[in-house]
Design an enzyme around this catalytic site. Structure first.
Site, PDB file in Angstrom:
ATOM      1  N   HIS B  66       1.079  -1.001   0.015  1.00 42.14           N
ATOM      2  CA  HIS B  66       0.046   0.025  -0.255  1.00 42.14           C
ATOM      3  C   HIS B  66       0.936   1.220   0.052  1.00 42.14           C
ATOM      4  O   HIS B  66       1.721   1.653   1.258  1.00 42.14           O
ATOM      5  CB  HIS B  66      -0.913  -0.057   1.187  1.00 42.14           C
ATOM      6  CG  HIS B  66      -1.726  -1.122   1.287  1.00 42.14           C
ATOM      7  ND1 HIS B  66      -2.935  -1.107   0.990  1.00 42.14           N
ATOM      8  CD2 HIS B  66      -1.606  -2.353   1.846  1.00 42.14           C
ATOM      9  CE1 HIS B  66      -3.729  -2.353   1.148  1.00 42.14           C
ATOM     10  NE2 HIS B  66      -2.929  -3.227   1.581  1.00 42.14           N
ATOM     11  N   HIS B 183      -8.881 -10.398  -0.408  1.00 44.84           N
ATOM     12  CA  HIS B 183      -8.770 -10.247   1.103  1.00 44.84           C
ATOM     13  C   HIS B 183      -9.874 -11.112   1.791  1.00 44.84           C
ATOM     14  O   HIS B 183     -10.950 -10.739   1.511  1.00 44.84           O
ATOM     15  CB  HIS B 183      -8.587  -8.637   1.454  1.00 44.84           C
ATOM     16  CG  HIS B 183      -8.854  -8.253   3.022  1.00 44.84           C
ATOM     17  ND1 HIS B 183      -7.811  -7.503   3.664  1.00 44.84           N
ATOM     18  CD2 HIS B 183      -9.987  -8.596   3.822  1.00 44.84           C
ATOM     19  CE1 HIS B 183      -8.414  -7.608   4.770  1.00 44.84           C
ATOM     20  NE2 HIS B 183      -9.443  -8.057   5.148  1.00 44.84           N
ATOM     21  N   ASP B 309       2.317  -6.983   2.673  1.00 40.00           N
ATOM     22  CA  ASP B 309       1.181  -6.144   2.975  1.00 40.00           C
ATOM     23  C   ASP B 309       1.824  -4.751   3.698  1.00 40.00           C
ATOM     24  O   ASP B 309       1.207  -4.513   4.907  1.00 40.00           O
ATOM     25  CB  ASP B 309       0.179  -6.975   3.972  1.00 40.00           C
ATOM     26  CG  ASP B 309      -1.174  -6.093   4.144  1.00 40.00           C
ATOM     27  OD1 ASP B 309      -1.295  -5.367   3.459  1.00 40.00           O
ATOM     28  OD2 ASP B 309      -1.812  -6.751   5.024  1.00 40.00           O
TER      29      ASP B 309
END
Lengths: 317, 434
Positions: B66, B183, B309
């Site tokens: 991210h 997810h 992640d």
């Protein structure tokens, strides 16, 4: 009164965040100190100067009358100055963080912050960031350690001991900080603990802590030395946990009929506020075995002990 | 032709491990004009980098990061995220679409790719959303997103609850050869859960996030991948049942894959005792029996991809009450070292070539990225690794704009010491000294 003997180990904790993690001597010191303060409460002049000049802030982010009042009175009896702040009055409603609100209170030279908060761990969060003493007055479903102290103090006072007693805690255990703190304290002092209630609210996971879980109240009733009822909390309950209050009462309510099967000396306790007719019948709540109001009285002594020891541990800043 | 001295050189005497081709030997790797070459280029003298004692690996690839742009550039930017990747030995990353706005229109894809081309020191690929606004209801313009350059679709951070919507998305994405990444989280089971439901949530009084909340969706995905024949990649798996379901589905040839993150191997739910929000992630840290199942899944080949992640959050967002803090931690800088320390050194469930496969060729093949190998002609994305290097992670010196790592102060073994993208060194270990 509570002038500690020179041989006693010094109290070093500035904060009182939970029962779990305290050593047995600390738990016993708290109970013994509470006993000494209870004696003070019987005198004509009920006030002592122990915390004169100290400022206590009752910071209640979650509503409470009983606990807040009890802390306030306890602080007054120790001669501390008291300020009450509730969530709606605080800048939390303006988006200020818990950390900033508390640091502002400390900047106003608060010595003790008594925190009630809906988030588990909130009082530990503050304690790690502030010089002031932080006293946990209930954090989410985590701990409510002064409630456990006053409960166990009441048991010890009434039955003369804690070790070896069989204590049944009944009701909504999953969401209860009172149940957790009581469980830790009772087990640490050698009591046997059974948790009882609907299987959705009393998960088996609790057994790893050293207690027994049952969903059959009638089987366990006659063996109990103490039965501690927890409020069935409508405000947190969702319908999937149990079908109705009526069915709860049928299965787990301490009705008159059930109370008749208790041992004669069994104590009936409740941290309040009670739901008459739901978890307990009126006659039982007001009956001879009930010590519900004595719990409230003892709460004062228990909280005085906590404030005295923790604030005293800091010395004068 | 004018040879650029900077992207023509020899990596001399390292252990070349290229899982894509099965190559594992000590030798020289020649780089010419930013690509892997058969032999040293003509000309005066190519520059040399002494790789004695080092592993020469295809540039590492992380398909789950991210980077927060557009919209949350206080947490991280494409440029700073890319520097974290480079510092961790990663030459390619795949960004998740939960930015603001979400990556559900071609213009956002274009914005990200253009910004990455200008500012990022590593290859930055992006995913697109499966559904508009990640809301789980209407399909995003998946074909247009593909044309704009997304390498996969996912609603990461969210999970499509409707099996029907998921099914149609899978069928639709097949037209474009796009992998759907998921997810896996059933909202009704997880509710307000913030930590693994078990012993420690019982003690701490924090709302539980049961393993079944993930497993239910992994099972659904197995069934839908079988029904549609479309591939699903299950992201950041944390639960024993997920591994079991994945193993069973793969044995029957269902196109289902799974990935694991380092924190789910390195830590358990017991770490939450201090209510430190740097241990709060989604899915949550689980109990030891789940962690063991992840190790087993990696060891037996059920798990084929590893990822970080990487999820930066600003200090003021994390420094709040536990249940109010956002989920997620930094990961890129510590990722390789944690996997290496845990999987190769401590537990020996993988050897180094197999570990590198899970970090290079496997993710590249899954998403069709033209990376992940050292074969002649390949783009020279190379990571030099010192597998014996002992080091301590200091989050205060991270290139990230955030500081939310639970691994600050951890001593780790093995580290990328030089990161090379298309023949250019974008990071070297000595740079971060002083």
């Amino acid at each position: 009164m509570v002038s500690p003997a020179t041989t006693e180990r010094p109290w070093t904790r500035k904060d009182f965040l939970g029962i779990r993690g305290l050593e047995r001597w600390e738990l016993e010191r708290l109970l013994d100190t509470a006993a000494a303060f209870k004696e003070v409460g019987t005198r004509e002049i009920k006030k002592v100067p122990a915390l004169r000049g100290r400022t206590l802030v009752n910071f209640f982010v979650e509503p409470s009358t009983r606990t807040r009042t009890s802390f306030e009175l306890a602080a007054h009896r120790l001669s501390a100055d008291v300020i009450n702040i509730s969530a709606t009055q605080s800048s939390l409603t303006k988006g200020e963080t818990l950390k900033d609100t508390a640091r502002n209170l400390e900047a106003l030279l608060a010595d003790i912050i008594v925190l009630r908060h809906p988030s588990a761990g909130a009082s530990q969060f503050l304690a790690e960031r502030l010089q002031a003493s932080v006293i946990n007055a209930g954090d989410g479903a985590h701990e409510h350690p002064t409630q456990a102290l006053l409960d166990v103090f009441t048991i010890r006072e009434k039955l003369g001991r804690v070790e070896g007693l069989h204590v049944v805690i009944l009701g909504d255990i999953l969401f209860s900080r009172v149940a957790r703190s009581n469980l830790h304290l009772l087990l640490a002092l050698g009591a046997r603990v059974t948790l009882c209630g609907p299987s959705t609210l009393v998960p088996r996971e609790f057994e790893v802590l050293g207690c027994t879980v049952t969903h059959d109240l009638d089987a366990v009733l006659p063996e109990a030395d103490v039965i501690n009822l927890l409020r069935v909390q409508h405000e947190r309950q969702r319908k999937e946990y149990f079908p109705s209050l009526a069915e709860y009462t049928v299965l787990f309510g301490l009705t008159k009929q059930r109370a008749a099967r208790l041992k004669p000396g069994c104590l009936v306790m409740h941290p309040g506020p009670i739901n008459r007719g739901v978890e307990i019948d009126s006659e039982v709540a007001d009956g001879l075995q009930s010590v519900i109001l004595e719990q409230v009285t003892n709460g004062l002594a228990a909280r005085m002990a906590v404030l005295y020891l923790c604030a005293g541990a800091q010395g004068v800043r | 032709m004018s040879a650029d001295l900077h992207d023509t050189f020899v990596l001399r005497g390292g252990r070349i491990i290229d899982p894509a081709s099965g190559r594992d030997e000590v030798g020289d790797l020649f780089i010419q004009d930013g690509r892997v070459a058969e032999q040293a280029g003509a000309g005066p003298r190519a520059a040399e980098i002494d790789c004695t004692g080092l592993v020469v690996s295809p540039g590492l690839i992380d398909i789950h990061v991210h980077f927060r742009e557009p919209g949350q550039s206080a947490k991280e930017t494409i440029a700073t995220g890319a520097r974290c990747a480079a510092a961790g030995g990663f030459t390619s990353v795949v960004c998740m679409p939960n930015t603001q706005p979400t990556v559900d229109t071609p213009s956002v894809v274009a914005w990200i790719l253009e910004k990455a081309a200008r500012e990022a020191c590593v290859n930055v690929f992006t995913t697109g959303a499966i559904t508009k606004g990640l809301a789980g209801e209407e399909l995003a313009p998946i074909g247009s997103l593909r044309r704009a350059g997304v390498v996969a679709i996912t609603d990461d951070g969210h999970c499509i609850q409707s099996a029907e919507v998921m099914r149609r998305a899978l069928e639709y994405a097949r037209m474009f050869d796009l992998v759907t990444m998921d997810h896996c989280q059933d909202y009704s089971l997880v509710g307000k859960g913030v930590m693994h439901e078990g012993r420690w949530s019982t003690v701490l009084g924090l709302p539980g996030w049961p393993a079944a909340g993930e497993e239910v969706i992994v099972q659904r995905n197995a069934l839908l991948a079988e029904l549609t024949g479309a591939p699903i990649h299950c992201q950041h798996l944390s639960a024993a049942g997920s591994v079991r379901i994945l193993r069973e589905a793969r044995a029957r040839g269902v196109p289902l894959t799974g990935e694991v993150c380092p924190h789910h191997l390195a830590l358990t739910d017991e770490s939450l005792q201090g209510f430190d929000t740097n241990f709060k992630m989604n899915p949550p840290l689980r109990s030891p029996e789940h962690v063991e199942a992840l190790y087993e899944g990696i060891a037996d080949g059920t798990i084929t991809i590893l990822s970080s992640d990487h999820a930066p959050h600003s200090p003021h967002e994390k420094e709040v009450e536990f249940d109010q803090a956002p989920f997620g931690i930094l990961g890129l800088e510590t990722e390789f070292a944690l996997f290496h320390t845990l999987l190769v050194r401590q537990r020996a469930v993988l050897d180094l070539p197999r570990l590198l496969a899970l970090l290079t060729v496997n993710p590249a093949r899954l998403l069709g990225l033209p990376r992940g190998t050292l074969e002649v002609g390949a783009v020279a994305d190379v990571t030099l690794i010192d597998p014996a290097r002992e080091w301590e992670y200091d989050v205060a010196r991270s290139p990230s704009l955030s500081r939310n790592s639970p691994f600050h102060g951890w001593k780790l073994t093995g580290r990328a010491v030089r990161t090379i993208v298309a023949g250019k060194t974008v990071w070297a270990a000595d740079e971060d000294r002083g």
